[in-house]
Write a protein that holds these residues in place. Structure first.
Motif, short mmCIF file in Angstrom:
data_model
loop_
_atom_site.label_atom_id
_atom_site.label_comp_id
_atom_site.label_asym_id
_atom_site.label_seq_id
_atom_site.Cartn_x
_atom_site.Cartn_y
_atom_site.Cartn_z
N ARG A 293 -5.53 9.50 -15.70
CA ARG A 293 -5.49 8.20 -16.35
C ARG A 293 -6.79 7.44 -16.13
NH1 ARG A 293 -1.55 4.82 -18.41
NH2 ARG A 293 0.09 6.32 -17.91
N TRP A 294 -7.34 7.51 -14.90
CA TRP A 294 -8.62 6.86 -14.62
C TRP A 294 -9.72 7.43 -15.50
CZ3 TRP A 294 -9.92 2.47 -12.79
CH2 TRP A 294 -9.23 1.85 -11.74
N THR A 295 -9.76 8.76 -15.58
CA THR A 295 -10.81 9.43 -16.36
C THR A 295 -10.74 9.02 -17.83
OG1 THR A 295 -10.81 11.32 -14.85
CG2 THR A 295 -11.79 11.65 -17.03
N ALA A 296 -9.52 9.01 -18.39
CA ALA A 296 -9.35 8.65 -19.79
C ALA A 296 -9.75 7.20 -20.03
CB ALA A 296 -7.90 8.88 -20.22
N TYR A 297 -9.38 6.32 -19.11
CA TYR A 297 -9.70 4.90 -19.28
C TYR A 297 -11.19 4.64 -19.19
CZ TYR A 297 -9.30 -0.19 -18.76
OH TYR A 297 -9.41 -1.54 -18.92
N ILE A 298 -11.84 5.25 -18.20
CA ILE A 298 -13.29 5.08 -18.07
C ILE A 298 -14.00 5.65 -19.30
CG2 ILE A 298 -15.33 5.73 -16.75
CD1 ILE A 298 -13.60 3.54 -15.48
N GLY A 299 -13.49 6.77 -19.82
CA GLY A 299 -14.07 7.32 -21.04
C GLY A 299 -13.94 6.37 -22.21
N ALA A 300 -12.77 5.70 -22.32
CA ALA A 300 -12.58 4.73 -23.40
C ALA A 300 -13.51 3.54 -23.22
CB ALA A 300 -11.12 4.26 -23.41
N LEU B 245 -13.77 1.85 -7.61
CA LEU B 245 -12.40 1.40 -7.42
C LEU B 245 -11.52 2.49 -6.81
CD1 LEU B 245 -11.97 -0.73 -10.63
CD2 LEU B 245 -12.24 -1.51 -8.28
N ILE B 246 -11.77 3.72 -7.16
CA ILE B 246 -11.05 4.81 -6.50
C ILE B 246 -11.40 4.83 -5.01
CG2 ILE B 246 -10.90 7.32 -6.29
CD1 ILE B 246 -11.04 7.47 -9.31
N GLY B 247 -12.69 4.66 -4.72
CA GLY B 247 -13.12 4.61 -3.32
C GLY B 247 -12.51 3.42 -2.60
N PHE B 248 -12.44 2.27 -3.28
CA PHE B 248 -11.85 1.07 -2.67
C PHE B 248 -10.37 1.30 -2.37
CE2 PHE B 248 -9.51 -2.95 -3.42
CZ PHE B 248 -10.01 -3.69 -2.36
N GLY B 249 -9.65 1.87 -3.33
CA GLY B 249 -8.22 2.11 -3.13
C GLY B 249 -7.96 3.08 -2.00
N ALA B 250 -8.78 4.12 -1.92
CA ALA B 250 -8.62 5.09 -0.83
C ALA B 250 -8.98 4.46 0.51
CB ALA B 250 -9.49 6.31 -1.10
N LEU C 255 0.82 -1.22 0.00
CA LEU C 255 0.00 0.00 0.00
C LEU C 255 0.85 1.26 0.00
CD1 LEU C 255 -2.76 -1.04 2.58
CD2 LEU C 255 -2.97 -0.93 0.09
N ASP C 256 2.08 1.17 0.53
CA ASP C 256 2.94 2.35 0.61
C ASP C 256 3.91 2.45 -0.55
OD1 ASP C 256 4.41 0.15 1.27
OD2 ASP C 256 5.38 1.03 3.04
N ASP C 257 3.73 1.65 -1.59
CA ASP C 257 4.63 1.67 -2.74
C ASP C 257 4.59 3.04 -3.41
OD1 ASP C 257 5.97 -0.54 -4.87
OD2 ASP C 257 5.26 1.33 -5.76
N PRO C 258 5.74 3.73 -3.53
CA PRO C 258 5.71 5.09 -4.10
C PRO C 258 5.43 5.14 -5.59
CG PRO C 258 7.97 4.37 -3.70
CD PRO C 258 7.08 3.32 -3.11
N ASP C 259 5.61 4.01 -6.28
CA ASP C 259 5.36 3.97 -7.72
C ASP C 259 3.91 3.64 -8.07
OD1 ASP C 259 8.00 4.61 -8.37
OD2 ASP C 259 8.63 2.52 -8.22
N GLY C 260 3.06 3.55 -7.07
CA GLY C 260 1.63 3.33 -7.34
C GLY C 260 1.30 1.90 -7.72
N PHE C 261 1.95 0.92 -7.06
CA PHE C 261 1.68 -0.49 -7.34
C PHE C 261 0.18 -0.79 -7.24
CE2 PHE C 261 0.86 -4.76 -5.71
CZ PHE C 261 1.53 -5.55 -6.64
N GLY C 262 -0.46 -0.27 -6.20
CA GLY C 262 -1.87 -0.57 -5.98
C GLY C 262 -2.75 -0.13 -7.13
N TRP C 263 -2.52 1.09 -7.63
CA TRP C 263 -3.35 1.59 -8.73
C TRP C 263 -3.07 0.81 -10.01
CZ3 TRP C 263 -7.07 3.93 -6.64
CH2 TRP C 263 -6.89 4.80 -5.57
N LYS C 264 -1.81 0.43 -10.22
CA LYS C 264 -1.46 -0.32 -11.43
C LYS C 264 -2.17 -1.68 -11.46
CE LYS C 264 3.10 1.82 -11.99
NZ LYS C 264 4.56 1.61 -11.90
N PRO D 163 -0.48 8.93 -4.95
CA PRO D 163 -1.58 9.77 -5.45
C PRO D 163 -2.48 9.02 -6.44
CG PRO D 163 0.52 10.94 -5.55
CD PRO D 163 0.84 9.51 -5.22
N ILE D 164 -3.76 9.35 -6.40
CA ILE D 164 -4.70 8.75 -7.35
C ILE D 164 -4.41 9.27 -8.75
CG2 ILE D 164 -7.13 8.60 -8.00
CD1 ILE D 164 -7.83 9.05 -5.05
#
Length: 251
Positions: free
Chosen positions: A143-150, A126-131, A46-55, A138-139
């Motif tokens: 990237r989330w917005t673009a992906y959900i739009g796609a 998923l943003i709520g789950f991650g938080a 959870l504390d990974d600085p490269d955003g492992f959780g979001w990836k 950082p969220i």
């Protein structure tokens, strides 16, 4: 578009279990993403600085969507169109001045609005789950917005295809079977050349996956914006052209 026709489509949904299907669409992909992310060791990093959780959640969402969206969108379209075949709705609506093409466009608008909301729910959940579990990096909002739009564009393209297919073929088991085939196409497209994935709307689920493991670590991929735009333009043009032909044929 005739606003009354769209309103009539919402009225038809009351006894077609459309709400349940939309709920499954909204919940199932998010639940699969959370489950696969936890299985990937999310809680340990959870504390990974490269955003492992979001990836890993990006990758999990791509997998979850590929597994549930094709069949649920097929069932959604089939349920909404089936009533016209069983109740002689094409003919009765035609006598009231509403052509088959207009009905298909009304169904797309009515169902499409619900599909958009369900897709947005994936990202928000998923943003709520991650938080909630405490991912410290950082969220990646852009990237989330673009992906959900796609994903919205892809889901609408698949929905439009199934509305046309269900309108043309009375046996709705065939249409649902095509949805099952869509799952296989979405999954196998992840290992096929990109040009093959471009040939079907289900292939775009693989093209737009935003993260996957390279070696032992997940990495982000670039979103193919022009491919998604092309799907929107070509898919929208074909839907309008085919429903235009429906307008000129007898119910």
């Amino acid at each position: 578009m005739n606003a009354k026709a769209v309103t009539n489509e919402y009225a038809k949904m009351r006894h077609r279990q459309i709400g349940l299907i939309i709920a499954l669409l909204a919940v199932s992909a998010s639940a699969l993403t959370a489950y696969t992310s936890l299985g990937s060791g999310l809680l340990d990093r959870l504390d990974d600085p490269d955003g492992f959780g979001w990836k890993v959640m990006f990758g999990g969402l791509g997998m979850g969507v590929s597994l549930v969206a094709p069949i649920l969108l097929a069932v959604l379209a089939s349920r909404q169109v089936e009533i016209e075949h069983t109740g002689n709705g094409w003919l009765s609506s035609s006598t009231a001045g509403l052509t088959p093409g207009q009905m298909c466009r009304a169904k797309f608008i009515a169902l499409g609005g619900l599909v958009i909301l369900a897709t947005i729910a994936w990202g928000a959940a998923l943003i709520g789950f991650g938080a909630a579990i405490g991912i410290e990096s950082p969220i990646p909002g852009g990237r989330w917005t673009a992906y959900i739009g796609a994903l919205i564009v892809i889901n609408l393209a698949v929905l439009a295809f199934h509305i046309l297919l269900s309108a043309k073929i009375e046996n709705q088991l065939v249409c649902v079977g095509v949805g099952i085939a869509g799952i296989l196409i979405a999954m196998f497209s992840q290992i096929l050349p990109d040009w093959i994935s471009h040939l079907t709307p289900w292939g775009y689920y693989a093209l737009t996956i935003q993260s996957a493991y390279v070696g032992t670590e997940p990495v982000y991929f670039d979103l193919p914006y022009f491919s998604v735009l092309g799907l929107a333009v070509v898919g929208g043009g074909l839907f309008l052209a085919i429903t235009g032909r429906f307008d000129r044929q007898e119910a």
